[in-house]
Design a protein around this motif. Structure first.
Motif, short mmCIF file in Angstrom:
data_model
loop_
_atom_site.label_atom_id
_atom_site.label_comp_id
_atom_site.label_asym_id
_atom_site.label_seq_id
_atom_site.Cartn_x
_atom_site.Cartn_y
_atom_site.Cartn_z
N GLU A 115 0.83 -1.21 0.00
CA GLU A 115 0.00 0.00 0.00
C GLU A 115 0.86 1.26 0.00
N GLN A 116 1.92 1.21 0.87
CA GLN A 116 2.83 2.36 0.91
C GLN A 116 3.54 2.53 -0.44
N THR A 117 3.93 1.35 -1.00
CA THR A 117 4.57 1.42 -2.32
C THR A 117 3.63 1.98 -3.36
N GLY A 118 2.34 1.53 -3.28
CA GLY A 118 1.34 2.04 -4.22
C GLY A 118 1.15 3.54 -4.07
N GLN A 119 1.11 3.98 -2.79
CA GLN A 119 0.96 5.42 -2.58
C GLN A 119 2.17 6.17 -3.13
N GLY A 120 3.36 5.55 -2.94
CA GLY A 120 4.56 6.18 -3.49
C GLY A 120 4.51 6.23 -5.00
N VAL A 121 4.01 5.12 -5.60
CA VAL A 121 3.90 5.09 -7.07
C VAL A 121 2.91 6.14 -7.55
N VAL A 122 1.78 6.26 -6.81
CA VAL A 122 0.80 7.29 -7.20
C VAL A 122 1.39 8.69 -7.09
N ALA A 123 2.12 8.91 -5.96
CA ALA A 123 2.74 10.22 -5.79
C ALA A 123 3.78 10.48 -6.87
N LEU A 124 4.55 9.39 -7.17
CA LEU A 124 5.56 9.54 -8.24
C LEU A 124 4.90 9.81 -9.58
N HIS A 125 3.79 9.11 -9.81
CA HIS A 125 3.05 9.34 -11.06
C HIS A 125 2.55 10.78 -11.14
N ALA A 126 2.01 11.27 -10.01
CA ALA A 126 1.54 12.66 -10.00
C ALA A 126 2.69 13.64 -10.23
N GLU A 127 3.84 13.33 -9.58
CA GLU A 127 5.00 14.21 -9.76
C GLU A 127 5.48 14.16 -11.21
N LEU A 128 5.49 12.92 -11.77
CA LEU A 128 5.89 12.81 -13.18
C LEU A 128 4.92 13.55 -14.09
N ALA A 129 3.62 13.46 -13.78
CA ALA A 129 2.62 14.18 -14.59
C ALA A 129 2.84 15.69 -14.49
N GLU A 130 3.12 16.15 -13.24
CA GLU A 130 3.37 17.58 -13.05
C GLU A 130 4.63 18.02 -13.80
N THR A 131 5.67 17.17 -13.68
CA THR A 131 6.92 17.49 -14.38
C THR A 131 6.71 17.49 -15.89
N THR A 132 5.93 16.50 -16.36
CA THR A 132 5.64 16.45 -17.80
C THR A 132 4.89 17.69 -18.25
N GLU A 133 3.94 18.15 -17.42
CA GLU A 133 3.19 19.36 -17.77
C GLU A 133 4.10 20.58 -17.79
N ARG A 134 5.00 20.63 -16.77
CA ARG A 134 5.94 21.75 -16.76
C ARG A 134 6.85 21.72 -17.99
N LEU A 135 7.30 20.51 -18.34
CA LEU A 135 8.13 20.38 -19.54
C LEU A 135 7.37 20.78 -20.80
N ARG A 136 6.09 20.40 -20.84
CA ARG A 136 5.28 20.79 -22.00
C ARG A 136 5.14 22.30 -22.09
N HIS A 137 4.86 22.92 -20.91
CA HIS A 137 4.77 24.39 -20.90
C HIS A 137 6.11 25.02 -21.29
N ALA A 138 7.20 24.44 -20.75
CA ALA A 138 8.53 24.97 -21.09
C ALA A 138 8.81 24.81 -22.58
N SER A 139 8.38 23.66 -23.13
CA SER A 139 8.59 23.44 -24.57
C SER A 139 7.77 24.43 -25.40
N ASP A 140 6.51 24.65 -24.97
CA ASP A 140 5.68 25.64 -25.67
C ASP A 140 6.29 27.02 -25.59
N LEU A 141 6.78 27.38 -24.38
CA LEU A 141 7.42 28.68 -24.22
C LEU A 141 8.67 28.80 -25.09
N GLN A 142 9.44 27.71 -25.12
CA GLN A 142 10.66 27.72 -25.94
C GLN A 142 10.30 27.90 -27.42
N ARG A 143 9.25 27.19 -27.86
CA ARG A 143 8.81 27.34 -29.26
C ARG A 143 8.36 28.77 -29.54
#
Length: 545
Positions: A115-143
């Motif tokens: 369960e703790q591992t699952g929660q960590g995976v969910v948190a990691l997934h959320a962090e990855l999603a947030e990072t991906t969104e930031r990267l997408r925004h950064a990519s759009d800004l760079q373009r």
């Protein structure tokens, strides 16, 4: 330690498994081995055949369980040290229950960990999603930044190209003082790169505009051209809607026949109109501004050229009107040549004169006024008239030039002039004075050429009370005297003495009548000349016996 704990037929597999569990507890099998050992024995008990036996034994520190005919153990497990047991006396079922309870607790712990591992995976997934969104925004800004940088670079390049075009065109317009030549070069630099068509309309008569380049047939300017000329405001017709305010000071209308007409205004006077049509798309606001500046440059250059051409024509007429008719009778035979410059400022102050005095002496003179244009031609005329007035009764050439020097210094102290004046008396004596002019040449009948040295300061120099010297010689009858101006001998980068030597050789080679000799000398001397200055030549031949 060697001990057989159980060896008997398998009746109830569950009871047999409980016996195995009790043995594991009794002999202290390690916790981390119990589950695997018990699972192996359970599978063997599940698959046992009738008549199979369960054998449990401890041998060499290992617990062995065999299900079957005793050929090989089903599982082994490490037991406690020899002589030690871990049994608590609770019977065979207690070990199994402990194992079940331990497995349940272990599963509980594993569940919590999962369960703790699952929660960590969910948190990691959320962090990855947030990072991906930031990267997408950064990519759009760079373009967007890259796109903005490219647009800025394109604008800068376009601005640089427009400035280079104006600089190049300004240089072209400054290279000539002939308005047709500069307009021709302007047309070549604009069409077809910056405009599909360009016409410069100039005022020839009040209210009438003539096109340049000239049209094959009579052509009237378009209404917007006439409006630009009459209003003094640029007129822009474009097919692009919304461009009514394309540039300040420009009247813009919507029309499929696109044209930009800019008045040519210089010194407050409208000289004409510069009319251009776009090469492809409509003119932008930047294009309109560039052509507005181009029209300003063109107006200034055209105005200067027209003024210069007018002054040159008037000066040339004045100069030619003042070139005297040479004496056709008397002891001396005269010929003269005058060639205006073909490059630069065409009209200079070169002049010549020849006449007979009341006492029968013959006077010949050549001079040059500093400067060019109408002012030089006017001063040349004044000096020529002054020379005639003074030479009528003066004692000799030295006195004439001295009096001319004093008059010029007093009346026009900012001007300078050169002159050489000769007077030939009835007995053949040649006297001359030279005020800073090229030395005359004397050719004897045998072809020998002599430079008549002896010269003084220029007319008009600030020399109070100075007098010019007079020189004399008695040439052989039939000798030829050559007067000339600097346009005949001066060349860029060539010493003046070399030019005089070259003229002497050409003079010596020439043969024939006086006119033939004059033409031959001009041909030889002007073959390598750029004709940047006027050329004046005066010859006379002394009487033959």
């Amino acid at each position: 330690m060697n001990e057989r704990i159980q060896d008997g037929p398998i009746g109830d597999p569950v009871a047999a498994l409980a016996t195995v569990a009790s043995a594991m507890g009794r002999f202290g099998v390690a916790e981390d081995e119990r589950a695997g050992f018990l699972a192996t024995v359970a599978r063997a008990l599940r698959d046992h055949r009738p008549g199979d036996r369960l054998t449990l034994s401890v041998t060499g520190g290992s617990l062995s369980a065999t299900v079957g005919n005793g050929a090989a153990p089903a599982s082994t497990a490490t037991v406690a040290a020899y002589g030690e047991t871990a049994s608590d006396g609770r019977g065979d079922g207690a070990g199994l229950l402990d194992l079940v309870i331990g497995q349940h607790e272990a599963l509980g712990r594993q569940g919590q960990e999962l369960e703790q591992t699952g929660q960590g995976v969910v948190a990691l997934h959320a962090e990855l999603a947030e990072t991906t969104e930031r990267l997408r925004h950064a990519s759009d800004l760079q373009r967007r930044l890259l796109s903005a940088e490219r647009r800025a670079h394109a604008v800068a390049e376009a601005s640089r190209a427009r400035l280079a075009f104006l600089a190049h065109t300004g240089a072209i317009l400054a290279e000539s003082l002939e308005h047709e030549r500069l307009l021709w070069r302007l047309h070549a630099s604009v069409v077809p790169r910056y405009a599909s068509r360009m016409t410069v309309w100039l005022v020839r008569e009040p209210g009438l505009l003539d096109p340049y380049p000239p049209a094959a047939e009579a052509e009237r300017p378009r209404p917007l051209v006439e409006k630009a000329f009459s209003s003094g405001r640029a007129q822009h017709a474009t097919r692009v809607p919304g461009d009514e305010e394309v540039a300040p000071g420009v009247d813009t209308t919507i029309d499929d026949q696109q044209i930009l007409a800019v008045p040519l205004i210089s010194r407050g006077t409208t000289l004409g109109v510069l009319a251009v049509e776009p090469p492809a798309d409509s003119f932008t606001a930047e294009d309109v501004a560039v052509f507005g500046e181009l029209a300003r440059l063109t107006a200034a250059a055209t105005d200067n050229a027209l003024r210069y051409e007018h002054e040159r024509d008037v000066a040339e007429l004045l100069q030619r009107a003042m070139l005297t008719d040479l004496p056709s009778s008397g002891r001396l035979r005269f010929t003269a040549r005058y060639l205006p410059a073909e490059a630069g400022l065409n009209v200079g102050g070169d002049w010549y004169d020849a006449f007979e005095r009341p006492d029968g002496d013959m006077v010949a003179a050549v001079g040059d006024v500093t400067g060019h244009g109408l002012q030089a031609a006017a001063l040349m005329g004044q000096l020529r008239t002054t020379l005639r007035a003074f030479a009528i009764d003066a004692d000799g050439p030295g006195e004439v030039l001295t009096r001319m020097h004093r008059l010029l210094s007093h009346l026009q102290p900012d001007d300078l002039a050169t002159a050489v004046l000769a007077q030939v008396s009835g007995d053949g004596l040649l006297r001359w004075a030279n005020a800073g002019h090229m030395p005359p040449l004397l050719r004897a009948p045998d072809g020998t050429v002599t430079v008549l040295e002896g010269h003084d300061f220029l007319l008009g120099m600030p020399l109070e009370g100075a007098r010019l010297q007079e020189f004399g010689i008695r040439p052989e009858p039939g000798s030829i005297v050559l007067f000339y101006t600097d346009g005949l001998i001066e060349r860029r980068g060539v010493p003046l003495g070399e030019g005089i030597d070259k003229l002497a050789r050409a003079f010596a080679r020439a043969d024939g009548e006086l006119d033939v000799i004059a033409d031959s000398v001009l041909t030889d001397m002007l073959r390598d000349s750029a004709r940047e200055d006027d050329t004046c030549l005066l010859m006379f031949r002394t009487a033959t016996p």
